[in-house]
Design an enzyme around this catalytic site. Sequence first.
Site, PDB file in Angstrom:
ATOM      1  N   ILE A   1       7.799   1.182   7.739  1.00 26.51           N
ATOM      2  CA  ILE A   1       6.774   0.699   6.822  1.00 26.51           C
ATOM      3  C   ILE A   1       5.687   1.764   6.867  1.00 26.51           C
ATOM      4  CG2 ILE A   1       5.829  -0.771   8.683  1.00 26.51           C
ATOM      5  CD1 ILE A   1       4.693  -2.639   6.555  1.00 26.51           C
ATOM      6  N   SER A   2       5.197   2.179   5.688  1.00 29.81           N
ATOM      7  CA  SER A   2       4.280   3.310   5.613  1.00 29.81           C
ATOM      8  C   SER A   2       2.929   2.992   6.233  1.00 29.81           C
ATOM      9  CB  SER A   2       4.061   3.716   4.153  1.00 29.81           C
ATOM     10  OG  SER A   2       5.294   3.833   3.494  1.00 29.81           O
ATOM     11  N   GLN A   3       2.206   4.057   6.526  1.00 28.11           N
ATOM     12  CA  GLN A   3       0.842   3.937   7.049  1.00 28.11           C
ATOM     13  C   GLN A   3      -0.049   3.302   5.977  1.00 28.11           C
ATOM     14  OE1 GLN A   3      -0.379   7.774   8.309  1.00 28.11           O
ATOM     15  NE2 GLN A   3      -2.503   7.181   8.688  1.00 28.11           N
TER      16      GLN A   3
END
Length: 212
Positions: free
Chosen positions: A59-61
């Site tokens: 899951i992206s930053q």
Amino acid sequence: MDDAERKMQFLFKLRSHGVTDKRVLEAMERIDRRAFVRGLFADRAYDDTPLPITCGQTISQPSVVGLMTQALNVQPRDKVLEVGTGSGYQAAVLSLLARRVYTVDRHRRLVSEAQEVFAALGLTNITALTADGSRGLPDQAPFDRILVTAAAEDPPGPLLAELRTGGIMVVPVGQSDAVQRLIKVTRTETGYDYDELRPVRFVPLVEGLGQD
Ligand code: SAH
């Protein structure tokens, strides 16, 4: 730190990284990232860091989600395609800004887990599908906005073709395990304009469907 404080910090981090668009900040305040992070890492859901999810993906930053969403400049009547559903978090944020969001992932398991979260949160304008997004989504094209959340060596041709005139695509471009460049592509009457936004690091865009 309790949850309320963590959420305050979360929004503060977004702003300090340059996420200033009010609608984007509001959407990210409303969508609880914790709902998209399972197991061991759940207590780090409000940290400004990417986290591992199923199928070896991430899951992206949050600040990168914010900056990409801001660059996409989504309008309320837009039909948006996201390539790389992953946890579903980015799609959920987009769903509060757009009319309809199509999101595709090559891993069926990620798509079904994301669908469960969308249903639990009552997000009804997202259609999540298992598909190779590097080929676009011809049945639903054209799109007003396209967001690619995996790194391509070049902006995929089928996605460029599915962008409406005046439409915007944001895509990380570069060799898969190096640092990539985030590119904003705008389709004009006569061609495409390219703007380079910032360095980013994403998992690679892989052709074909995954095993699970
Ligand atoms: N946007 C996600 C994070 C994406 S991680 C979130 O908010 O959590 C990148 C995702 O892209 C991975 O889940 C990976 O399976 C997917 N992916 C990689 N290549 C793809 C392709 N060709 N088509 C669709 N999805 C792809």
